[in-house]
Design a protein around this motif. Structure first.
Motif, PDB file in Angstrom:
ATOM      1  N   SER A 284      -7.906  12.774  -5.785  1.00 34.90           N
ATOM      2  CA  SER A 284      -6.593  12.848  -6.439  1.00 34.90           C
ATOM      3  C   SER A 284      -5.452  12.614  -5.458  1.00 34.90           C
ATOM      4  CB  SER A 284      -6.411  14.222  -7.105  1.00 34.90           C
ATOM      5  OG  SER A 284      -7.456  14.490  -8.000  1.00 34.90           O
ATOM      6  N   ASN A 285      -5.787  12.401  -4.195  1.00 34.51           N
ATOM      7  CA  ASN A 285      -4.820  12.076  -3.138  1.00 34.51           C
ATOM      8  C   ASN A 285      -5.417  10.926  -2.349  1.00 34.51           C
ATOM      9  OD1 ASN A 285      -2.790  14.704  -2.869  1.00 34.51           O
ATOM     10  ND2 ASN A 285      -4.847  15.264  -3.573  1.00 34.51           N
ATOM     11  N   THR A 286      -4.974   9.732  -2.619  1.00 25.45           N
ATOM     12  CA  THR A 286      -5.646   8.579  -2.028  1.00 25.45           C
ATOM     13  C   THR A 286      -4.660   7.482  -1.661  1.00 25.45           C
ATOM     14  OG1 THR A 286      -7.497   7.036  -2.339  1.00 25.45           O
ATOM     15  CG2 THR A 286      -6.035   7.373  -4.211  1.00 25.45           C
ATOM     16  N   TYR A 287      -5.075   6.631  -0.718  1.00 25.09           N
ATOM     17  CA  TYR A 287      -4.245   5.483  -0.356  1.00 25.09           C
ATOM     18  C   TYR A 287      -4.606   4.326  -1.276  1.00 25.09           C
ATOM     19  CZ  TYR A 287      -0.950   2.952   2.422  1.00 25.09           C
ATOM     20  OH  TYR A 287       0.185   2.273   2.801  1.00 25.09           O
ATOM     21  N   VAL A 288      -3.582   3.740  -1.885  1.00 25.80           N
ATOM     22  CA  VAL A 288      -3.756   2.651  -2.845  1.00 25.80           C
ATOM     23  C   VAL A 288      -3.343   1.340  -2.179  1.00 25.80           C
ATOM     24  CG1 VAL A 288      -3.096   1.741  -5.105  1.00 25.80           C
ATOM     25  CG2 VAL A 288      -3.258   4.227  -4.751  1.00 25.80           C
ATOM     26  N   ASN A 289      -4.188   0.323  -2.285  1.00 28.01           N
ATOM     27  CA  ASN A 289      -3.905  -1.008  -1.741  1.00 28.01           C
ATOM     28  C   ASN A 289      -3.848  -2.014  -2.873  1.00 28.01           C
ATOM     29  OD1 ASN A 289      -4.535  -0.342   1.297  1.00 28.01           O
ATOM     30  ND2 ASN A 289      -6.310   0.397   0.153  1.00 28.01           N
ATOM     31  N   ILE A 290      -2.806  -2.823  -2.897  1.00 28.35           N
ATOM     32  CA  ILE A 290      -2.676  -3.863  -3.916  1.00 28.35           C
ATOM     33  C   ILE A 290      -2.447  -5.200  -3.214  1.00 28.35           C
ATOM     34  CG2 ILE A 290      -1.447  -4.642  -5.963  1.00 28.35           C
ATOM     35  CD1 ILE A 290      -0.653  -1.799  -6.505  1.00 28.35           C
ATOM     36  N   ASP A 291      -3.364  -6.141  -3.438  1.00 25.80           N
ATOM     37  CA  ASP A 291      -3.248  -7.489  -2.877  1.00 25.80           C
ATOM     38  C   ASP A 291      -2.835  -8.441  -3.991  1.00 25.80           C
ATOM     39  OD1 ASP A 291      -4.360  -7.534   0.065  1.00 25.80           O
ATOM     40  OD2 ASP A 291      -5.683  -6.201  -1.057  1.00 25.80           O
ATOM     41  N   PHE A 292      -1.783  -9.198  -3.730  1.00 19.87           N
ATOM     42  CA  PHE A 292      -1.238 -10.116  -4.721  1.00 19.87           C
ATOM     43  C   PHE A 292      -1.668 -11.537  -4.392  1.00 19.87           C
ATOM     44  CE2 PHE A 292       1.429  -6.411  -4.559  1.00 19.87           C
ATOM     45  CZ  PHE A 292       1.724  -6.142  -5.888  1.00 19.87           C
TER      46      PHE A 292
ATOM     47  N   GLY B 219       0.833  -1.189   0.000  1.00 18.01           N
ATOM     48  CA  GLY B 219       0.000   0.000   0.000  1.00 18.01           C
ATOM     49  C   GLY B 219       0.871   1.243   0.000  1.00 18.01           C
ATOM     50  N   PHE B 220       0.361   2.335  -0.562  1.00 14.44           N
ATOM     51  CA  PHE B 220       1.121   3.587  -0.543  1.00 14.44           C
ATOM     52  C   PHE B 220       0.156   4.758  -0.700  1.00 14.44           C
ATOM     53  CE2 PHE B 220       0.863   2.045  -4.861  1.00 14.44           C
ATOM     54  CZ  PHE B 220       0.625   3.163  -5.643  1.00 14.44           C
ATOM     55  N   TYR B 221       0.534   5.894  -0.100  1.00 16.69           N
ATOM     56  CA  TYR B 221      -0.251   7.114  -0.212  1.00 16.69           C
ATOM     57  C   TYR B 221       0.230   7.867  -1.433  1.00 16.69           C
ATOM     58  CZ  TYR B 221      -2.682  11.388   1.314  1.00 16.69           C
ATOM     59  OH  TYR B 221      -3.500  12.488   1.389  1.00 16.69           O
ATOM     60  N   TRP B 222      -0.635   8.006  -2.433  1.00 15.79           N
ATOM     61  CA  TRP B 222      -0.287   8.624  -3.703  1.00 15.79           C
ATOM     62  C   TRP B 222      -0.818  10.050  -3.702  1.00 15.79           C
ATOM     63  CZ3 TRP B 222      -1.429   5.766  -8.979  1.00 15.79           C
ATOM     64  CH2 TRP B 222      -0.730   6.405 -10.018  1.00 15.79           C
TER      65      TRP B 222
END
Length: 278
Positions: A216-224, A171-174
């Motif tokens: 336009s400023n959001t936390y992105v979560n990626i589950d693999f 996850g990262f804050y973009w």
């Protein structure tokens, strides 16, 4: 042995193999939203403490966070990398994680704690240190490779229960997402997932470069999925700038490949069947 018994065994083995393959199938899933960080850094992952502190409990759960702030270094007292700090604008900043960080050129990666017009804008609500990319030439892609391979190889020395783990979450804050920003995720040199600025903005109905809007400023979560073995990612930008903070990775023990396990059981069954026939 009757033909019926032979067919039953073959069907059973085929079913086991199909189930094993299905259990390994899947693709990375991307979602948006985290929680308000209590350390003044805007948004962070909802899977860790809102303070962004790496505690023994956080580690035991398999989560690590990079905040680019010396205040959240783990273990406490450990050194950090300040080579990407900006003179007069990076007090308290450093890269804490044991990562291999490789920019595509000099000055492409920087860490700072303020906003400067036409240089970089902190993600909305982020009053702490954050990282950002600056292209070598505007309009031409520049990138930063962030590699967790060494970290994964040595994570067992931090917590023995994590030995042999792989990353199944990132996850990262973009911040102030632009159409020329993108993130790519790799297993070695194999691309396993990606997200671009236009994709995120379309999903959230955001506007490119907006420095305050949650769209336009959001936390992105990626589950693999278990079939994926993400170990490095790339931040790409061709404009000013690509900002990000509070990078969280989640680890999971690598399971034994189900299809191979079921294949072994199937072959064992066939061997026993032949033995009983004799």
């Amino acid at each position: 042995m009757s033909n019926l018994v032979k067919k039953t065994k073959l069907v059973t083995l085929a079913a086991l193999l199909a189930f094993g393959a299905a259990s390994q199938a899947g693709a990375a899933t991307i979602s948006f939203g985290g929680q308000a960080a209590t350390d003044g850094s805007g948004q962070t992952s909802s899977r860790i403490d809102a303070s962004n502190q790496i505690t023994a409990a956080t580690v035991a759960n398999g989560y690590f966070v990079e905040t680019f702030d010396s205040a959240t270094v783990f273990p406490v007292g450990a050194g950090g990398d300040t080579s990407y700090n900006v003179a007069g604008a990076s007090d308290g900043c450093q890269i804490n994680s044991p990562l291999a960080v490789t920019p595509s050129g000099a000055g492409v990666l920087n860490v700072r704690n303020n906003s400067v017009p036409n240089v970089a804008a902190a993600p909305a609500g982020d009053n702490t240190c954050y990282a950002y990319t600056t292209p070598e030439n505007v309009g031409t892609d520049s990138s930063v490779d962030i590699d967790y391979t060494t970290f994964l190889a040595n994570v067992g020395t931090i917590d023995a229960s994590l030995a042999g783990s792989k990353i199944n979450y990132l996850g990262f804050y973009w911040g102030s997402v632009d159409t020329y920003n993108s993130f790519e995720f790799y297993d070695g040199a194999t691309l396993v997932a990606s997200i671009t600025g236009p994709q995120l903005l379309a999903q959230l109905n955001g506007s490119s470069g907006n420095q305050t809007s949650p769209a336009s400023n959001t936390y992105v979560n990626i589950d693999f999925s278990d079939a994926e073995a993400f170990d490095n990612f790339k931040v790409i930008s061709s404009g000013i700038a690509g900002e990000f903070d509070n990078v969280v990775v989640g680890l999971k023990q690598v399971p034994a490949p189900a299809n191979l396990a079921f294949l072994g059981l199937g072959l064992l069954g066939l061997a026993l069947g032949k033995r009983f026939k004799k």
